[in-house]
Write a protein that holds these residues in place. Structure first.
Motif, short mmCIF file in Angstrom:
data_model
loop_
_atom_site.label_atom_id
_atom_site.label_comp_id
_atom_site.label_asym_id
_atom_site.label_seq_id
_atom_site.Cartn_x
_atom_site.Cartn_y
_atom_site.Cartn_z
N GLU A 86 0.82 -1.21 0.00
CA GLU A 86 0.00 0.00 0.00
C GLU A 86 0.85 1.27 0.00
OE1 GLU A 86 -2.59 -0.26 3.40
OE2 GLU A 86 -3.63 -2.04 2.61
N GLU A 87 1.96 1.27 0.75
CA GLU A 87 2.75 2.48 0.92
C GLU A 87 3.79 2.71 -0.16
OE1 GLU A 87 4.37 2.93 4.85
OE2 GLU A 87 2.49 2.29 5.79
N VAL A 88 4.44 1.61 -0.63
CA VAL A 88 5.56 1.80 -1.55
C VAL A 88 5.52 0.85 -2.76
CG1 VAL A 88 7.09 2.84 0.15
CG2 VAL A 88 7.08 0.38 -0.10
N ALA A 89 4.36 0.23 -3.01
CA ALA A 89 4.13 -0.59 -4.21
C ALA A 89 5.05 -1.80 -4.32
CB ALA A 89 4.22 0.28 -5.47
N ILE A 90 5.42 -2.38 -3.18
CA ILE A 90 6.20 -3.62 -3.19
C ILE A 90 5.22 -4.78 -3.13
CG2 ILE A 90 7.85 -5.04 -1.91
CD1 ILE A 90 9.10 -2.40 -0.88
N GLN A 91 5.22 -5.62 -4.15
CA GLN A 91 4.30 -6.75 -4.19
C GLN A 91 4.71 -7.79 -3.14
OE1 GLN A 91 1.51 -6.68 -6.06
NE2 GLN A 91 2.26 -4.63 -6.56
N ILE A 118 14.03 -9.47 2.12
CA ILE A 118 15.02 -9.14 1.09
C ILE A 118 14.28 -8.77 -0.19
CG2 ILE A 118 17.05 -9.96 -0.17
CD1 ILE A 118 17.36 -9.93 2.93
N LEU A 119 14.73 -7.66 -0.83
CA LEU A 119 14.14 -7.18 -2.08
C LEU A 119 15.17 -7.24 -3.19
CD1 LEU A 119 12.50 -3.82 -0.91
CD2 LEU A 119 11.49 -6.11 -0.89
N SER A 120 14.71 -7.55 -4.39
CA SER A 120 15.57 -7.46 -5.56
C SER A 120 15.72 -5.98 -5.94
CB SER A 120 14.94 -8.22 -6.73
OG SER A 120 15.59 -7.86 -7.94
N PRO A 121 16.92 -5.55 -6.36
CA PRO A 121 17.08 -4.15 -6.76
C PRO A 121 16.33 -3.83 -8.05
CG PRO A 121 19.10 -5.38 -7.17
CD PRO A 121 18.17 -6.30 -6.44
N SER A 122 15.84 -4.85 -8.76
CA SER A 122 15.12 -4.60 -10.01
C SER A 122 13.64 -4.25 -9.79
CB SER A 122 15.21 -5.83 -10.92
OG SER A 122 14.56 -6.93 -10.30
N LEU A 123 13.17 -4.35 -8.55
CA LEU A 123 11.77 -4.02 -8.27
C LEU A 123 11.51 -2.53 -8.50
CD1 LEU A 123 11.12 -6.01 -4.98
CD2 LEU A 123 10.42 -6.62 -7.29
N ASP A 124 10.28 -2.21 -8.90
CA ASP A 124 9.90 -0.82 -9.15
C ASP A 124 9.07 -0.31 -7.98
OD1 ASP A 124 9.35 1.63 -10.32
OD2 ASP A 124 7.61 0.85 -11.42
N TRP A 125 9.73 0.01 -6.84
CA TRP A 125 8.99 0.56 -5.72
C TRP A 125 8.88 2.07 -5.90
CZ3 TRP A 125 13.56 -2.25 -4.48
CH2 TRP A 125 14.70 -1.46 -4.32
N HIS A 126 7.79 2.62 -5.41
CA HIS A 126 7.57 4.06 -5.46
C HIS A 126 6.55 4.44 -4.39
CE1 HIS A 126 4.84 2.09 -8.34
NE2 HIS A 126 3.94 2.94 -7.88
N VAL A 132 3.45 8.60 1.84
CA VAL A 132 4.91 8.63 1.84
C VAL A 132 5.41 9.78 0.98
CG1 VAL A 132 7.00 7.34 1.22
CG2 VAL A 132 5.04 6.14 2.23
N GLU A 133 6.22 10.64 1.57
CA GLU A 133 6.79 11.78 0.85
C GLU A 133 7.93 11.34 -0.06
OE1 GLU A 133 9.77 15.04 2.44
OE2 GLU A 133 7.72 15.43 3.14
N SER A 134 8.80 10.47 0.46
CA SER A 134 9.96 10.03 -0.33
C SER A 134 10.50 8.71 0.21
CB SER A 134 11.06 11.10 -0.30
OG SER A 134 11.52 11.30 1.02
N LEU A 135 11.34 8.08 -0.62
CA LEU A 135 12.03 6.85 -0.27
C LEU A 135 13.53 7.09 -0.39
CD1 LEU A 135 9.94 4.41 -2.47
CD2 LEU A 135 9.89 4.53 0.00
N PHE A 136 14.30 6.42 0.44
CA PHE A 136 15.75 6.50 0.29
C PHE A 136 16.37 5.21 0.77
CE2 PHE A 136 14.98 7.97 4.58
CZ PHE A 136 16.06 7.54 5.34
N GLU A 137 17.59 4.97 0.30
CA GLU A 137 18.33 3.77 0.69
C GLU A 137 19.55 4.18 1.51
OE1 GLU A 137 18.93 0.67 -2.36
OE2 GLU A 137 17.57 1.87 -3.61
N MET A 138 19.76 3.45 2.58
CA MET A 138 20.91 3.66 3.46
C MET A 138 21.78 2.42 3.37
SD MET A 138 20.61 4.29 7.55
CE MET A 138 21.98 4.82 8.54
N PRO A 139 23.09 2.55 3.17
CA PRO A 139 23.93 1.35 3.12
C PRO A 139 23.74 0.52 4.39
CG PRO A 139 25.17 3.28 2.43
CD PRO A 139 23.86 3.79 2.97
N LEU A 140 23.50 -0.77 4.23
CA LEU A 140 23.24 -1.64 5.37
C LEU A 140 24.43 -1.64 6.33
CD1 LEU A 140 21.31 -3.65 6.73
CD2 LEU A 140 22.38 -5.47 5.38
#
Length: 195
Positions: A86-91, A118-126, A132-140
């Protein structure tokens, strides 16, 4: 964490799977779950959201996708996956769930179960712009560095509570989200010591 680059296999070998804590005879009625999404890159990342500034609760805060358990949800894992969709379109079927962390109590009284996936980097999340205002990735590897979290003890209703604070680039990470990441770091570090 050492200076060597952390791979997803390194993380998974140190992450001890846990089941949700249901040891009490009475399950809390206010239950929720969040997805702690780790993106499977050569240098894995943690996917985080910044909540919309227009929301009634926790506006503008950095968070994981998640929310309250619905009566139709068969499990807290299903709750986390539904909310992430619902929030970021991850199936839901695109997430490889690897375990959960111990439930934490939110400032609003919910028992929140963090679900690590775990998510594949090829997924199209938005982002769903209403939530949600924005998404960001932080190095694990950076997220799991314990020294980046500072404690702050606050008084609430006559009781002292410890909250954790951290900055990443322009993002202020605090409260339950920082606490969950710190707990994940402790779990990985503790497991690495027992190998």
């Amino acid at each position: 964490m050492s200076d060597a680059h952390l791979t997803l296999n390194d993380f998974l070998s140190r992450f001890m799977l846990q089941r949700p804590d249901v040891t009490s005879n009475q399950l809390p009625t206010r239950r929720a779950a969040v997805l702690v999404p780790i993106v499977d890159r050569p240098r894995p990342t943690l996917l985080l959201t910044r909540r919309s500034a227009t929301l009634r609760k926790h506006a503008g805060q950095v968070a994981f996708p998640g929310g309250m358990m619905d009566p139709e949800d068969p499990s807290l894992i299903a709750t986390a996956l539904r909310e992430a969709q619902e929030e970021v379109a991850i199936q839901p079927d695109s997430v490889r769930v690897v375990g959960v962390l111990p439930a934490v109590t939110s400032s609003t009284g919910f028992q929140v179960t963090p679900v690590v996936g775990i998510l594949s980097p090829s997924l199209d999340w938005h982002p769903n712009e209403g939530e949600v205002e924005s998404l960001f990735e932080m190095p694990l590897q950076e997220a799991l560095r314990l020294g980046r979290y500072s404690p702050l003890d606050i008084q609430r209703y006559g009781t002292s509570h410890r909250v954790w604070l951290s900055w990443f680039e322009d993002y202020f990470i605090w409260g339950m989200t920082a606490g969950i990441i710190r707990q994940l770091s402790l779990q990985v570090a503790n497991h690495a010591r027992t190998d």
